[in-house]
Design an enzyme around this catalytic site. Structure first.
Site, PDB file in Angstrom:
ATOM      1  N   ARG A 152       0.406  14.595  13.435  1.00 58.17           N
ATOM      2  CA  ARG A 152       1.297  14.233  12.324  1.00 58.17           C
ATOM      3  C   ARG A 152       1.433  15.430  11.395  1.00 58.17           C
ATOM      4  NH1 ARG A 152      -0.637   8.438  10.157  1.00 58.17           N
ATOM      5  NH2 ARG A 152       1.384   8.422   9.133  1.00 58.17           N
TER       6      ARG A 152
ATOM      7  N   CYS B  35      -4.494  12.613  14.042  1.00 59.28           N
ATOM      8  CA  CYS B  35      -5.206  11.347  13.885  1.00 59.28           C
ATOM      9  C   CYS B  35      -4.995  10.512  15.128  1.00 59.28           C
ATOM     10  CB  CYS B  35      -4.780  10.620  12.623  1.00 59.28           C
ATOM     11  SG  CYS B  35      -3.104  10.041  12.685  1.00 59.28           S
TER      12      CYS B  35
ATOM     13  N   ASP C  34       5.100   0.187  12.004  1.00 63.68           N
ATOM     14  CA  ASP C  34       3.855  -0.437  11.540  1.00 63.68           C
ATOM     15  C   ASP C  34       3.747  -1.915  11.930  1.00 63.68           C
ATOM     16  OD1 ASP C  34       3.144   1.954  10.455  1.00 63.68           O
ATOM     17  OD2 ASP C  34       3.507   1.404   8.374  1.00 63.68           O
TER      18      ASP C  34
ATOM     19  N   LYS D 104       0.830  -1.211   0.000  1.00 58.16           N
ATOM     20  CA  LYS D 104       0.000   0.000   0.000  1.00 58.16           C
ATOM     21  C   LYS D 104       0.862   1.259   0.000  1.00 58.16           C
ATOM     22  CE  LYS D 104      -1.570   1.604   4.079  1.00 58.16           C
ATOM     23  NZ  LYS D 104      -1.276   3.041   4.275  1.00 58.16           N
ATOM     24  N   ASN D 105       1.888   1.265   0.865  1.00 58.15           N
ATOM     25  CA  ASN D 105       2.687   2.480   1.010  1.00 58.15           C
ATOM     26  C   ASN D 105       3.588   2.761  -0.179  1.00 58.15           C
ATOM     27  OD1 ASN D 105       1.443   2.926   3.408  1.00 58.15           O
ATOM     28  ND2 ASN D 105       3.201   2.436   4.711  1.00 58.15           N
TER      29      ASN D 105
ATOM     30  N   ARG E 241      -8.570  -0.239   5.249  1.00 56.55           N
ATOM     31  CA  ARG E 241      -7.800   0.778   4.508  1.00 56.55           C
ATOM     32  C   ARG E 241      -6.492   0.178   3.993  1.00 56.55           C
ATOM     33  NH1 ARG E 241      -6.126   5.378   8.096  1.00 56.55           N
ATOM     34  NH2 ARG E 241      -4.618   5.336   6.431  1.00 56.55           N
TER      35      ARG E 241
END
Ligand code: UD1
Length: 433
Positions: free
Chosen positions: A123, A118, A306, A22-23, A397
């Protein structure tokens, strides 16, 4: 609104395919719109919520894009027209801010909502904005938007205050079409940064040094469409590896780049997890259970923030006491949820102190942020009894087809829709006064 219902206690067994990262996909999809001619075709794009959102944002800016029957994403970057990114989509994820670098580079103006705070803490995007300003953009903040304009960005020497993935990526995108050479120092060295550099070079850009502290970008006049395959998702891979170990299973995690997981694998081995490395795959078992370890999250090539949450879930049932120090974000809010499952975790400033218990027990829990969601699911797979994991829209997500992948490994997991406001009101008795 949806939830998983998981009946835990079954060891995971079998093989699991890891999706594209995803990133990596997010910046690459955005960067594909730097092209002023040709079409870009992207393979191994994960079909998850964030990728869907970035596609919708780009479409709202005029970009023609679509998925073909093989799941490949086609992007006609030259169709980019508008410079105002819509708040209702951008607010869903911070990576939308990559549109700022794109719009400034391609259209010379950008209006992009500032990503707010968030659930993993504040951030900011100050490093990004400072970079755009130095490149000659006139930047101001108004009504929650960053508004910037500059007919042609110019190359700069820029030292990024702190290793930042997002800043490195945004400035690489902006610098690709700038006038002159940009030298970025103290760059993030994550594999996703390297993936973007290779992709940009395939479009005709001149990017060197990605994967080191210093990246040099010689701006070019124009870029063109290309074909590219996104790297595998190292965070998804690490998550399934922890899930295999935590449930006492035997799982082959395949279609990965093992080099991207060096640091987490070293820590897993220290915790008693046995990893047999093959070609683009690993077999994971933990026949003797897990041992407590101490870990600190750091930028790549260190232990990734993560994977901190799946690690905490694993350490919850390890023998002994672990100390996990989080140095990147404020990321321990979710531990209250794992505690509901019987974990013994104390948070002191940026560290979680985890005393391993022999067994977690199922409980209803709520996903607080993307990676915490993955931790709750794998804790539930190892727990005795039934767990309901609420708030799946956050989890989805960033994890493609998690339910199907886990079912394929023998997990007892189903996805159920939960009540909408209309459903709730339909149950409330109406009285005509
Ligand atoms: C990216 C990843 C995210 C990962 C994180 C760290 C994506 C889409 N997201 O997030 O999954 O957890 O890297 O590996 O790739 N900072 C500032 N000012 C800035 C920018 C960053 O102070 O302008 C700080 C952040 O608050 C944080 C640190 O720098 O403490 C690193 O953040 P950064 O690497 O930029 O994270 P993201 O790119 O947002």
């Amino acid at each position: 609104m949806a939830r998983y219902v998981i009946n835990g206690g079954r060891p995971l067994r079998g093989e699991v395919h890891i999706s594209g990262a995803k990133n990596s996909a997010l910046p690459i999809i955005v960067a594909s719109c730097l092209a002023s001619e040709g079409e870009t075709v992207l393979e191994n794009v994960p079909h998850d919520g964030d990728v869907g959102t970035i596609c919708l944002i780009l479409r709202s800016l005029g970009v023609e894009l679509w998925f073909d029957a093989k799941g490949r994403l086609h992007v006609k970057g030259h169709t980019l027209k508008a410079h105002q990114a819509p708040y209702n989509l951008v607010r869903r994820m911070r990576a939308s801010f990559y549109c700022a670098g794109l719009l400034l580079a391609r259209l010379g103006k950008a209006e992009v909502p500032l990503p707010g705070g968030c659930s993993i803490g504040s951030r900011p995007v100050d490093f990004h904005i400072k970079g755009f300003t130095q490149m000659g953009a006139d930047v101001y903040i108004e009504h929650g938007f960053m508004k910037a304009s500059c007919p042609k960005l110019k190359g700069i020497n820029y030292f990024i205050n702190r290793s930042s993935v997002g800043t490195t990526i945004n400035l690489m995108i902006a610098a690709s079409l700038a006038d002159g050479t940009t030298v970025l120092e103290n760059c993030a060295k994550e594999p996703e940064v390297v993936d973007l550099a290779i992709f940009l070079n395939g479009m005709g850009a001149k990017v060197r040094g990605a994967g080191t502290d210093i990246i040099r970008i010689d701006g070019v006049e124009a870029l063109h469409g290309t074909e590219y395959s996104i790297i595998p998702d190292r965070i998804e891979a690490g998550t399934y590896m922890f899930a295999a170990a935590l449930t006492g299973g035997d799982v082959v995690v395949k279609d990965i780049v093992t080099e991207h997981l060096r640091s987490p694998m070293l820590k897993m081995e220290e915790a008693g997890i046995i990893i047999e490395k093959g070609d683009n795959a690993v077999r994971v078992t933990a026949p003797n259970g897990l041992k407590a370890i101490d870990v600190e999250t750091t930028p790549y090539p260190g232990f990734p923030t993560d994977l901190q949450q799946p690690l905490v879930a694993a350490m919850s049932i390890a023998e002994g006491t672990s100390v996990i120090r989080e140095t990147i974000f404020d990321r321990f809010r979710y531990v209250d949820e794992i505690r509901r499952m019987g974990a013994d975790i104390k948070v002191e400033r940026e560290s979680a102190i985890i005393r391993g218990v022999t067994q977690l027990t199922g409980a209803p829990v709520e996903v607080t942020d993307l990676r915490a969601g993955a931790a709750l699911v794998i804790a539930a797979l190892a727990a005795s009894g039934r767990t309901e994991v609420y708030g799946l829209e956050i989890l989805e997500r960033g994890y493609e087809g998690m339910e199907a992948k886990l079912q394929g490994l023998g997990a007892d997991i189903i996805r159920e829709e939960t009540e909408t406001v209309t459903d709730i009101f339909s149950q409330v008795e109406t009285i005509n006064l």
